[in-house]
Write a protein that holds these residues in place. Sequence first.
Motif, PDB file in Angstrom:
ATOM      1  N   CYS A 445     -48.276 -40.600 -10.625  1.00  7.98           N
ATOM      2  CA  CYS A 445     -49.366 -40.238  -9.615  1.00  7.98           C
ATOM      3  C   CYS A 445     -50.316 -39.377 -10.170  1.00  7.98           C
ATOM      4  O   CYS A 445     -51.467 -39.687  -9.966  1.00  7.98           O
ATOM      5  CB  CYS A 445     -48.654 -39.525  -8.396  1.00  7.98           C
ATOM      6  N   ALA A 446     -49.974 -38.474 -11.058  1.00  8.23           N
ATOM      7  CA  ALA A 446     -50.914 -37.405 -11.888  1.00  8.23           C
ATOM      8  C   ALA A 446     -51.998 -38.214 -12.611  1.00  8.23           C
ATOM      9  O   ALA A 446     -53.093 -38.173 -12.730  1.00  8.23           O
ATOM     10  CB  ALA A 446     -49.989 -36.523 -12.503  1.00  8.23           C
ATOM     11  N   ARG A 447     -51.441 -39.354 -13.316  1.00 11.87           N
ATOM     12  CA  ARG A 447     -52.167 -40.100 -14.249  1.00 11.87           C
ATOM     13  C   ARG A 447     -53.150 -41.150 -13.223  1.00 11.87           C
ATOM     14  O   ARG A 447     -54.320 -41.225 -13.745  1.00 11.87           O
ATOM     15  CB  ARG A 447     -51.279 -41.214 -15.317  1.00 11.87           C
ATOM     16  N   PHE A 448     -52.536 -41.700 -11.980  1.00 10.24           N
ATOM     17  CA  PHE A 448     -53.522 -42.352 -11.311  1.00 10.24           C
ATOM     18  C   PHE A 448     -54.676 -41.414 -10.877  1.00 10.24           C
ATOM     19  O   PHE A 448     -55.896 -41.828 -10.896  1.00 10.24           O
ATOM     20  CB  PHE A 448     -52.925 -42.847 -10.138  1.00 10.24           C
ATOM     21  N   ILE A 449     -54.654 -40.192 -10.569  1.00 12.58           N
ATOM     22  CA  ILE A 449     -55.490 -39.164  -9.970  1.00 12.58           C
ATOM     23  C   ILE A 449     -56.500 -38.921 -11.285  1.00 12.58           C
ATOM     24  O   ILE A 449     -57.612 -38.777 -11.060  1.00 12.58           O
ATOM     25  CB  ILE A 449     -54.864 -37.895  -9.804  1.00 12.58           C
ATOM     26  N   TYR A 450     -56.025 -38.794 -12.394  1.00 13.49           N
ATOM     27  CA  TYR A 450     -56.912 -38.667 -13.605  1.00 13.49           C
ATOM     28  C   TYR A 450     -57.631 -39.743 -13.803  1.00 13.49           C
ATOM     29  O   TYR A 450     -59.065 -39.526 -14.163  1.00 13.49           O
ATOM     30  CB  TYR A 450     -55.871 -38.384 -14.854  1.00 13.49           C
ATOM     31  N   ASP A 451     -57.391 -40.912 -13.851  1.00 16.12           N
ATOM     32  CA  ASP A 451     -58.296 -42.196 -13.770  1.00 16.12           C
ATOM     33  C   ASP A 451     -59.152 -42.377 -12.814  1.00 16.12           C
ATOM     34  O   ASP A 451     -60.271 -42.643 -13.287  1.00 16.12           O
ATOM     35  CB  ASP A 451     -57.259 -43.574 -13.780  1.00 16.12           C
ATOM     36  N   LEU A 483     -61.190 -33.057 -18.061  1.00 19.15           N
ATOM     37  CA  LEU A 483     -60.095 -33.673 -17.189  1.00 19.15           C
ATOM     38  C   LEU A 483     -58.873 -33.970 -18.111  1.00 19.15           C
ATOM     39  O   LEU A 483     -57.644 -33.892 -17.530  1.00 19.15           O
ATOM     40  CB  LEU A 483     -60.719 -34.838 -16.722  1.00 19.15           C
ATOM     41  N   ARG A 484     -59.107 -34.288 -19.351  1.00 12.56           N
ATOM     42  CA  ARG A 484     -57.893 -34.703 -20.171  1.00 12.56           C
ATOM     43  C   ARG A 484     -56.993 -33.379 -20.423  1.00 12.56           C
ATOM     44  O   ARG A 484     -55.852 -33.379 -20.450  1.00 12.56           O
ATOM     45  CB  ARG A 484     -58.029 -35.190 -21.384  1.00 12.56           C
ATOM     46  N   GLU A 485     -57.684 -32.222 -20.488  1.00 14.08           N
ATOM     47  CA  GLU A 485     -57.039 -30.832 -20.897  1.00 14.08           C
ATOM     48  C   GLU A 485     -56.506 -30.423 -19.513  1.00 14.08           C
ATOM     49  O   GLU A 485     -55.344 -29.870 -19.601  1.00 14.08           O
ATOM     50  CB  GLU A 485     -57.909 -29.981 -21.186  1.00 14.08           C
ATOM     51  N   GLY A 486     -57.009 -30.808 -18.282  1.00 17.80           N
ATOM     52  CA  GLY A 486     -56.261 -30.546 -17.255  1.00 17.80           C
ATOM     53  C   GLY A 486     -55.100 -31.378 -16.748  1.00 17.80           C
ATOM     54  O   GLY A 486     -54.129 -31.173 -15.956  1.00 17.80           O
ATOM     55  N   LEU A 487     -54.961 -32.659 -17.445  1.00 19.94           N
ATOM     56  CA  LEU A 487     -53.725 -33.278 -17.252  1.00 19.94           C
ATOM     57  C   LEU A 487     -52.521 -32.802 -17.889  1.00 19.94           C
ATOM     58  O   LEU A 487     -51.471 -32.864 -17.262  1.00 19.94           O
ATOM     59  CB  LEU A 487     -54.049 -34.717 -17.936  1.00 19.94           C
ATOM     60  N   GLN A 488     -52.639 -32.222 -19.048  1.00 17.97           N
ATOM     61  CA  GLN A 488     -51.549 -31.855 -19.633  1.00 17.97           C
ATOM     62  C   GLN A 488     -50.824 -30.723 -18.848  1.00 17.97           C
ATOM     63  O   GLN A 488     -49.454 -30.784 -18.647  1.00 17.97           O
ATOM     64  CB  GLN A 488     -51.908 -31.440 -20.938  1.00 17.97           C
TER      65      GLN A 488
END
Length: 646
Positions: A445-451, A483-488
Motif C-alpha cells: 500500500c505504501a508503494r502504491f501511494i508513492y507511485d 518522495l523517495r526519501e520519505g518512502l523509506q
Amino acid sequence: MAEEPVPQASTSNAAPLGHSVIPIVNKLQDTFAQLGSQSTIELPQVAVVGSQSSGKSSVLEALVGRDFLPRGSDICTRRPLVLQLLQTKRKAGGTEEEYGEFLHLPGKRFFDFNDIRREIQAETDREVGGNKGVSDKQIRLKIFSPNVLDITLVDLPGITKVPVGDQPSDIEARIRTMIMSYIKLPSCLILAVTPANSDLANSDALQIAGNADPDGYRTIGVITKLDIMDRGTDARNFLLGKVIPLRLGYVGVVNRSQEDIMKNRSIKDALVAEEEFFRSRPVYNDLADRCGVPQLAKKLNQILIRHIKTLLPGLKSRISTALVSVAKEHASYGEVTESKAGQGALLLNILSKYSEAFSSMIEGKNEEMSTSELSGGARIHYIFQNIFVKSLEEVDPCEDLTDDDIRTAIQNATGPKSALFVPEVPFELLVRRQIARLLDPSLQCARFIYDELIKMSHRCMVNEQQRFPVLRKRMDEVIGNFLREGLQPSETMIGHIIEMEMDYINTSHTKFIGGSKAVEMALQQVKSSRVAAPIPRQKDSLDSEKAPTSESRLKSRAILARPVNGVVPEQGVRPVVDIERSASSGSTTGSAWGISSIFGGSDNRMSAKENSTSRPFSEPVQSIEHAVSMIHLREYANELFFQTPV
C-alpha cells in the motif's frame, strides 16, 4: 484516361509566375528543414523516382545545364537531394553568374560545380559511409542561375533489387518505403522516370507512382534513352499516353551517354544533339511539345506553379492556424525577464503555482482532472479503502496453521509435566506468526501511494516550466528524491507498527474471545445439539448393577448445572437440590463419588488406564461434551477444597 492539356508558355512568361510563389515555398521548406518540423505542414514539391540507372541524374543535370551530380554505374543517389532551382537576372553586359549553396553550409557559395559534386559525395559519406549505404536524411542544395526556371525537385535514391556494399538485405523495401513517404502526400507531384529501352509495363517508377497516385492526377511521365531503342521501334504511343495514360502526360528526352560523359561532352552540346535527334525523326515531328529537356522544364514549372496556387489557400489556412496556436503557447509562457530580481520572482511564481497545482490535485479541485481514470486524492483514497482493505481481507488468519501445529505448540509449552490449564505461551507464539503476515500488504500500500505521488508530480508541471527545461528536469529530480526519501521512513514505521502489534495482544478488546467466552460458546453448541437430540431419562426400575452408573450421570449433570464464570446452566439439567436429595437417599457411595471422580477412584483409574493404553497422549479429545464436563469438574473440585465449612 485523357491527358490534361497544359497551357503553353515561354520561359519569359513563366519566370514572373515562378518568382511569385515558388521562392516563397522554398523559404518555407528551408525554415521547416532547420526546425526539424517539415512533417507538420505539407509543402508542394516534385519528387523524382525511378529505378537505378534509369537516367534520373541526367535529367536533373539537363534541367540545370551543368554537371554537378555524382555519376557511376552503381547506386549514386544515396540520400534524398532537395534541389531548388532559382532563376536570377543577367548582369549588365550579358554576363552570367551561376553558383550553388548548401543549407548545411550557410553563406558559402560554390561557383565551381565540380566542388558541388564533391560536397554532395562528402556529405553523403559523412552520414552513411563510403560503402553504398543509404539514408533518408536530406541534403538541400540551391542553384542560382539565369538559365533555369523556378522548380523544386527531390532526387530520391533509385530502386535497386540486389544489396551491395553495406546495404542491408532489405534495401529494396527500405528504398520503396522512403520513396512512398514523399509521394504519398497529396501536395507532392511525381516525376516518374522510365528508360525507353525497357518495357513500360514493367516500369518500377510507374508502378510505385500508381500505388501513391492511382488516378494519375499528380504523375508526370519522363521517358529517357529514346536514342538507344531497338531499330524499327519508337516511343510515340508511350508519349501519347496510349499505353499507360497519365493526366499530366509524358515527356521524352535524350540524355548523354556514358561515353559522352567520359569525353566531357557539355550539356549544351547534348541539348543541341537532342534537338537534332527529334527534328530528324519524322515520328516525333508533331510531338514537339512532348520532346526535349526545355519542354520538360517548362512543363514542370507550369504544373508546379498551378499546383502551388491550388494548394495555396489551404496552406495559408494551416500556417495561420499554426501561428495562432504557437502565439497562444508563447503568450502562456510569459515575458522574458533579464534582471536577477525579476528572475527570482518568476522562479518563486513557478514554484508557487506548482505547489497550488499539487494541492488542488490532491483535494480534487484541479481544472484539468481526468475523466477516464482515478487520479490524485481520489486515487489515494481508492488505494486505502479498496486495494489495501481487500488485500487485508484476503489474508487468512488460519493459513498454514493446522490443529497439529496448535496441539504441538501446547504440548511444547507444558514442559516435562502435564498442565491443568492451557498456557498462554503457545497462543502468543502462534498469533505473532500470523500478525507478521500483515506486513507485506501494508508495504505494498505504501508503494502504491508513492507511485501515485510521483505521477501527480509529473502532471503538475505548469506551462511556465516549458520555457525552462533545465528547471523542469531539476524539479523532477528534487521531488522524486524527496518522495523517495520519505518512502523509506514510512516503510520503517509500518514495520514498527506491526512489531508493536506482535508484542502486545490486547485481551481487553471487546472482540477478543477469552477462555470464558470460548467455554460459553462451547456450552451453547452443546445446548443446541442436545435440543436437537434430547437424551432419554433413566427409568426408575434400573437394577442394582447399573445404579452406580446412573448415580455418576446425575452427579455430572449436577456439576454442569452449577453456574461457572457467569455461564447460565443448561435448562434441561435437574437442579442441584434434587440431585442432592437423590444422593442422600442412596448409599454412601454417592457421597464419596465427588472426590474420587476428580482425582480418580478405583473405577476411574481403571478407565483412565484403559483410555491411556487404547490411544496416545497427542490424540485430540473427540467429544466437546466430555471436554466441557472435565472443565466444570475441575472447578467443582476447587470449590470442594477451598470452601470453608459453615
